[in-house]
Design a protein around this motif. Structure first.
Motif, PDB file in Angstrom:
ATOM      1  N   MET A   1      43.740  38.419  41.300  1.00  0.00           N
ATOM      2  CA  MET A   1      43.499  38.931  42.312  1.00  0.00           C
ATOM      3  C   MET A   1      43.307  40.329  42.568  1.00  0.00           C
ATOM      4  N   ALA A   2      44.506  41.000  42.119  1.00  0.00           N
ATOM      5  CA  ALA A   2      44.397  42.214  43.199  1.00  0.00           C
ATOM      6  C   ALA A   2      43.429  43.947  42.945  1.00  0.00           C
ATOM      7  N   LEU A   3      42.357  42.676  41.440  1.00  0.00           N
ATOM      8  CA  LEU A   3      41.774  43.224  40.847  1.00  0.00           C
ATOM      9  C   LEU A   3      40.208  42.792  41.684  1.00  0.00           C
ATOM     10  N   LEU A   4      39.991  42.097  42.547  1.00  0.00           N
ATOM     11  CA  LEU A   4      39.392  41.138  42.882  1.00  0.00           C
ATOM     12  C   LEU A   4      39.517  41.677  44.561  1.00  0.00           C
ATOM     13  N   VAL A   5      40.039  41.816  44.971  1.00  0.00           N
ATOM     14  CA  VAL A   5      40.219  42.276  46.945  1.00  0.00           C
ATOM     15  C   VAL A   5      40.475  42.900  47.009  1.00  0.00           C
TER      16      VAL A   5
END
Length: 114
Positions: free
Chosen positions: A56-60
């Motif tokens: 998620m860190a790569l997506l948000v």
């Protein structure tokens, strides 16, 4: 699960690094394309959720923001605000990051679990 999550994380990381260096707007994966996402991550164990948080860190976060966090010099608040203002006004910008943030915040159970 752990191996698949690590592979996805690596692919997304490489994709965002390549897109950041190009002139084309990034194409961040949209979490809304995952059917039943809220129930899927509600079923994750603590370990699975930890792996998914790395993804998620790569997506948000915008790729530029991730690179700024790794940059040795600390930006002043006004410089950071100017960068974000410029990004928001950019034509053809990728809105998937904003949508992904809204999806994550929209699940009260996920927020509480985190």
């Amino acid at each position: 699960f752990d191996g698949a999550a690590a592979l996805i994380e690596e692919v997304l990381s490489i994709q965002s690094q390549n897109l950041f260096g190009s002139a084309a707007p990034s194409s961040t994966f949209f979490l809304g394309d995952i059917p039943d996402l809220y129930s899927l991550w509600a079923s994750f164990t603590c370990r699975q959720l930890a792996h998914f948080c790395r993804i998620m860190a790569l997506l948000v976060f915008e790729p530029e923001d991730r690179q700024l966090m790794e940059y040795p010099a600390v930006l002043k608040s006004i410089e950071l605000l100017q960068l974000r203002r410029d990004r928001a006004s950019r034509v053809g910008r990728d809105v998937a990051v904003d949508c992904n943030q809204a999806i994550c915040i929209g699940d009260e159970n996920l927020v509480a679990k985190l």
